[in-house]
Design a protein around this motif. Structure first.
Motif, short mmCIF file in Angstrom:
data_model
loop_
_atom_site.label_atom_id
_atom_site.label_comp_id
_atom_site.label_asym_id
_atom_site.label_seq_id
_atom_site.Cartn_x
_atom_site.Cartn_y
_atom_site.Cartn_z
N GLN A 1 -9.13 4.79 2.92
CA GLN A 1 -9.82 3.89 2.00
C GLN A 1 -8.83 3.02 1.24
OE1 GLN A 1 -13.21 3.59 2.04
NE2 GLN A 1 -12.65 1.74 0.91
N ILE A 2 -7.67 3.56 0.93
CA ILE A 2 -6.63 2.76 0.26
C ILE A 2 -6.21 1.60 1.17
CG2 ILE A 2 -4.23 2.77 -0.52
CD1 ILE A 2 -4.74 5.66 -1.49
N VAL A 3 -6.00 1.91 2.45
CA VAL A 3 -5.60 0.86 3.39
C VAL A 3 -6.71 -0.19 3.51
CG1 VAL A 3 -4.94 0.35 5.77
CG2 VAL A 3 -4.13 2.44 4.68
N ARG A 4 -7.95 0.24 3.56
CA ARG A 4 -9.06 -0.72 3.65
C ARG A 4 -9.11 -1.59 2.41
NH1 ARG A 4 -12.10 4.15 4.83
NH2 ARG A 4 -12.00 4.57 7.10
N ASP A 5 -8.93 -0.98 1.24
CA ASP A 5 -9.01 -1.73 -0.02
C ASP A 5 -7.88 -2.75 -0.14
OD1 ASP A 5 -11.25 -0.28 -0.71
OD2 ASP A 5 -10.16 1.12 -2.01
N ARG A 6 -6.68 -2.36 0.28
CA ARG A 6 -5.50 -3.23 0.07
C ARG A 6 -5.28 -4.20 1.24
NH1 ARG A 6 -6.72 -1.45 -3.82
NH2 ARG A 6 -5.70 0.04 -5.22
N LEU A 7 -5.69 -3.81 2.45
CA LEU A 7 -5.32 -4.57 3.64
C LEU A 7 -6.50 -4.80 4.58
CD1 LEU A 7 -2.14 -2.43 4.28
CD2 LEU A 7 -2.12 -4.77 3.43
N ALA B 1 0.78 -1.24 0.00
CA ALA B 1 0.00 0.00 0.00
C ALA B 1 0.81 1.29 0.00
CB ALA B 1 -0.94 0.00 1.21
N GLU B 2 2.09 1.24 0.33
CA GLU B 2 2.79 2.50 0.58
C GLU B 2 2.91 3.39 -0.66
OE1 GLU B 2 6.14 3.38 3.58
OE2 GLU B 2 7.18 2.94 1.70
N LYS B 3 3.21 2.83 -1.82
CA LYS B 3 3.36 3.66 -3.01
C LYS B 3 2.08 4.43 -3.32
CE LYS B 3 7.07 1.18 -5.40
NZ LYS B 3 7.46 0.45 -6.63
N GLU B 4 0.96 3.75 -3.19
CA GLU B 4 -0.31 4.40 -3.47
C GLU B 4 -0.61 5.47 -2.41
OE1 GLU B 4 -4.86 3.07 -4.73
OE2 GLU B 4 -3.36 1.56 -4.19
N GLY C 1 -0.61 15.77 0.27
CA GLY C 1 -1.01 16.30 1.56
C GLY C 1 -1.20 15.26 2.65
N LEU C 2 -0.90 14.00 2.35
CA LEU C 2 -1.08 12.94 3.34
C LEU C 2 0.24 12.66 4.05
CD1 LEU C 2 -2.85 10.73 4.62
CD2 LEU C 2 -2.12 9.20 2.77
N GLU C 3 0.22 12.71 5.38
CA GLU C 3 1.39 12.36 6.19
C GLU C 3 1.22 10.92 6.64
OE1 GLU C 3 1.84 15.16 9.38
OE2 GLU C 3 1.17 16.82 8.11
N LEU C 4 2.23 10.08 6.35
CA LEU C 4 2.13 8.66 6.59
C LEU C 4 3.18 8.22 7.60
CD1 LEU C 4 1.12 5.78 5.79
CD2 LEU C 4 2.81 5.85 3.92
N GLY C 5 2.78 7.38 8.54
CA GLY C 5 3.73 6.85 9.52
C GLY C 5 3.28 5.49 10.01
N TYR C 6 4.22 4.77 10.65
CA TYR C 6 3.93 3.45 11.18
C TYR C 6 4.41 3.37 12.63
CZ TYR C 6 3.89 2.48 6.15
OH TYR C 6 3.65 2.53 4.80
N CYS C 7 3.74 2.56 13.40
CA CYS C 7 4.17 2.32 14.78
C CYS C 7 3.89 0.86 15.12
CB CYS C 7 3.43 3.23 15.76
SG CYS C 7 3.93 2.99 17.48
N ILE C 8 4.96 0.11 15.45
CA ILE C 8 4.81 -1.29 15.80
C ILE C 8 4.39 -1.41 17.25
CG2 ILE C 8 6.01 -3.51 16.01
CD1 ILE C 8 7.83 -2.60 13.75
#
Length: 418
Positions: free
Chosen positions: A240-246, A203-206, A212-219
Motif C-alpha cells: 500500500q505504501i508503494v501504491r500511495d507513493r508510486l 518510498a524506501e524509508k517508509e 518484518g518486511l523484506e525489501l528488494g529491487y530487481c531491474i
C-alpha cells in the motif's frame, strides 16, 4: 527450508547458452516463500556427481537441471542413482511414452533414447509433456544411509520442458513439504518510467520502517520490480505504501510486463493499435506480437526507416521533412496521424529518433527520440525523450516509453517526457 539449485551443462559454463532456468526458478521459489540458498553451474560429466553430493549434504531440497538426455555426457540420472546406491530398471510407462513420442514423428526409438526410460528404484517419475526425458523425484528417505535429509529433483534442461514440470510436479510437492511456508507472502510490484534511485527516494524509508518486511529491487527490461516479502500483514502494508507513493508508475502486481498489460487492456476495451516506427526498426511491434492474443488488438505495424517510406505509407509531407527533419515533433505527429488514418485503428504510436552512436547533432544528439500517440477523438500527443545509450538499449527504452504513453492515456494518467 534450504534449497539449492544445480545447473548442469558444458554449454552453460562456456557461455554458449544463457542460464535462464536459474533466474526463472529463483523467482518461482521466492513466490513460494523459499529462498534459493545457492546456485551451482557445472559442466557435463564427472563434476555433476560431485555437485549433487555437495548440495544434498547441505540442503533440504536440491533441484538439478539438465543431463537427463540420451547422449553419453548426460549422466545426471546415473550419478544420482550411484550416490544413493539405487539400482535402475526400465520403466514401462516411460518406455511407452518414448515409443508414442517417436511413432508420432515417424522415427524409431533408438537404444540411446531408451536410456531415458531407466528409473532408479524408489524414485518417482515426473511426467514430461513437452519432451522425451522424464523428471525424477527422490524422497529424502532414500538418502538416509548417507546421512542426507535432502529431497532431490532431477529436471530436464530445455526451458519449455522444465517450466511446466516445476509448476505441475515440483511446486505441489514443495508446498506439501513446507506447509508452514504458505503463510509467507511475496509480492512483486512492477514499475516503469521511474529509476531505482527515485523509488528509493520516494518510498524506501517508509518501507524500511515496516517491521518484518523484506525489501528488494530487481531491474528488468525497462522496468523495476519492487519485491516485498514476509508475513502477510507487513507485506500488504508495504504494498500500500508503494501504491500511495508510486501508484502512477505501477504497471502490474502479477509480474506481467508492459506489452502484456497493453495487449490485455486493449482487448478489454475492444480497441486496436497500430505502430509506425523509424529508428526502432520494428522493435515495438515485435514486443507487442510476442504476447499471445496480440492478433486481436494489433493489426498494422509500419517500419518507415527512410523518409520516402514515411511519405509513401504514412502521408508525411516532404515539406515537413525538409523544414524540421525526420527527427522532430512535427514529423512524429504526422507519422502518428498518418498511421491512425491508414490503419483505421483506435490508437497509433509513432517513433522517430537517432539511435546512435553516430548521426547526432548539437541540437539533436544521439539518443534523441520523439514519440507520437494519436487516438480517435483525442488530441495527438508527442513527447521527446533522451536515451544516450547503446542501440539495443535505446530501442528497448524507446519502445517501453511508447507503450507507457499509451498505458497512461488508457488510464487517464498524466504523461511524462518533454
Amino acid at each position: 527450508m534450504r534449497l539449492e539449485l544445480v545447473n548442469t551443462g558444458t554449454e552453460l559454463c562456456l557461455g554458449d547458452t544463457i542460464n535462464t532456468n536459474a533466474a526463472w526458478i529463483g523467482q518461482r521459489m521466492a513466490a513460494l516463500g523459499i529462498e534459493v540458498a545457492r546456485q551451482t553451474v557445472v559442466p557435463d560429466g564427472g563434476a555433476v556427481r560431485e555437485a549433487i553430493a555437495e548440495a544434498a549434504s547441505r540442503a533440504d531440497v536440491v533441484l538439478v537441471s539438465g543431463g537427463l538426455g540420451p547422449t553419453n555426457d548426460d549422466v545426471t540420472r546415473e550419478s544420482t542413482a550411484e550416490l544413493l546406491g539405487l539400482p535402475m530398471v526400465q520403466n514401462p510407462e516411460v518406455t511407452a511414452h518414448l515409443e508414442a513420442y517417436f511413432i508420432k514423428r515417424n522415427k524409431p526409438v533408438s537404444p540411446a533414447t531408451l536410456r531415458q526410460a531407466m528409473v532408479p528404484v524408489g524414485a518417482e517419475v515426473l511426467e514430461n509433456a513437452f519432451g522425451t526425458a522424464p523428471g525424477l523425484y527422490f524422497p529424502a528417505q532414500l538418502g538416509a544411509a548417507r546421512g542426507w535429509h535432502s529431497h532431490i529433483f532431477l529436471l530436464p534442461g530445455p526451458p519449455r520442458e522444465i517450466k511446466p514440470m516445476v509448476e505441475n510436479c515440483v511446486e505441489p510437492r514443495l508446498r506439501a513439504l513446507s506447509p508452514d511456508g504458505l503463510s509467507r507472502l511475496v509480492l512483486y510490484l512492477k514499475l516503469t518510467g521511474i529509476g531505482e534511485s527515485d523509488i528509493v527516494e520516494k518510498a524506501e524509508k517508509e518501507l524500511e520502517a515496516v517491521a518484518g518486511l523484506e525489501l528488494g529491487y530487481c531491474i528488468g527490461k525497462g522496468d523495476v520490480d519492487v519485491r516485498l516479502a514476509g508475513q502477510p500483514e507487513p507485506v500488504l502494508r508495504g504494498a500500500q505504501i508503494v501504491r500511495d507513493r508510486l501508484g502512477e508508475f505501477i504497471i502490474s502486481e502479477d509480474r506481467r510486463v508492459l506489452e502484456e498489460v497493453i495487449i490485455h487492456s486493449l482487448a478489454e476495451r475492444g480497441q486496436w493499435l497500430a505502430t509506425a516506427e523509424s529508428c526502432t526498426g520494428g522493435y515495438l511491434s515485435s514486443r507487442l506480437t510476442d504476447v499471445s492474443g496480440s492478433s486481436k488488438v494489433f493489426g498494422h505495424g509500419f517500419v518507415t526507416y527512410a523518409n520516402e517510406a514515411k511519405q509513401k505509407h504514412l502521408g508525411v509531407p516532404a515539406s515537413l521533412l525538409d523544414l524540421h527533419g525526420a527527427v522532430s515533433e512535427p514529423v512524429a505527429r504526422a507519422m502518428a496521424d498518418g498511421c491512425l488514418a491508414t490503419s483505421g485503428a483506435d490508437h497509433a504510436l509513432s517513433i522517430t529518433g537517432i539511435a546512435g552512436p553516430t548521426g547526432g547533432t548539437q541540437e539533436k544528439p544521439a539518443g534523441t527520440v520523439f514519440i507520437g500517440l494519436a487516438t480517435k477523438g483525442q488530441e495527438t500527443l508527442v513527447r521527446r525523450f533522451f536515451f544516450p545509450i547503446s542501440r539495443d538499449r535505446f530501442k528497448l527504452l524507446t519502445s517501453q516509453a511508447a507503450m507507457d504513453m499509451l498505458r497512461r492515456r488508457l488510464l487517464g494518467l498524466p504523461q511524462v517526457g518533454l
